[in-house]
Design an enzyme around this catalytic site. Structure first.
Site, PDB file in Angstrom:
ATOM      1  N   PRO A 126       0.784  -1.244   0.000  1.00 46.95           N
ATOM      2  CA  PRO A 126       0.000   0.000   0.000  1.00 46.95           C
ATOM      3  C   PRO A 126       0.816   1.296   0.000  1.00 46.95           C
ATOM      4  CG  PRO A 126       0.050  -0.915   2.190  1.00 46.95           C
ATOM      5  CD  PRO A 126       0.774  -1.900   1.302  1.00 46.95           C
ATOM      6  N   CYS A 127       1.518   1.549  -1.090  1.00 43.42           N
ATOM      7  CA  CYS A 127       2.277   2.796  -1.191  1.00 43.42           C
ATOM      8  C   CYS A 127       1.351   4.012  -1.218  1.00 43.42           C
ATOM      9  CB  CYS A 127       3.203   2.775  -2.399  1.00 43.42           C
ATOM     10  SG  CYS A 127       2.409   2.454  -3.970  1.00 43.42           S
TER      11      CYS A 127
END
Length: 160
Positions: A126-127
């Protein structure tokens, strides 16, 4: 000549656009939005179908985590950043500095940003949950509007 590992990919249609998922040896190695090219063989495998279903459920707000195996390709530094991103809870955000501190390199904020940019498995790694120290949204490979949409999705679905 570059040795290409055998693997498969499949392209799915989502509310975000085309989603290409690649796998090697039953591990997801790459996810791309709106980029239907690949050096893998086009074939719907069990792991690709499972990954698509879980990602699609995530996009619809019906899932908060993923159960399929991933194996992103990158440098040791990039992998350390991506592992730190996996520890950001659904619905929460961290700054680039927070991630740099988490990997034991507090001055590596820019390098953390570059590792985020090279994340081969967005959404799952989850950047999109990484923001500027000032609380503002900053770069996202697929555009700030998608990043904002993902964060808003998690904010509204995270309260249930």
């Amino acid at each position: 000549m570059k040795n290409i590992m055998p693997g498969y990919f499949y392209i799915f249609d989502t509310s975000f656009g085309l989603l290409k998922i690649e796998e090697i040896d039953n591990e997801i190695v790459k996810i791309e939005l709106n980029n239907p090219t690949s050096n893998r063989t086009f074939k719907l495998t069990e792991i690709l179908e499972k990954a698509y279903k879980e990602i699609n459920d995530f996009i619809k707000g019906k899932r908060k985590s993923f159960t399929f195996k991933i194996n992103p390709s990158g440098t040791e530094f990039q992998k350390s950043v991506w592992n730190a991103l996996l520890n950001i809870p659904y619905g929460e955000v961290k700054s680039y500095k927070d991630i740099a501190i988490a990997i034991g390199n507090p001055k590596a904020c820019r390098a953390v940003g570059m590792a985020n940019n090279k994340n081969p498995i967005p959404i799952v790694i989850p950047c999109h949950r990484v923001i500027g120290s000032n609380g503002k949204l900053t770069g996202y490979a697929y555009g700030l509007s998608l990043k904002e949409h993902l964060l808003n999705l998690e904010k509204t679905k995270g309260t249930k």
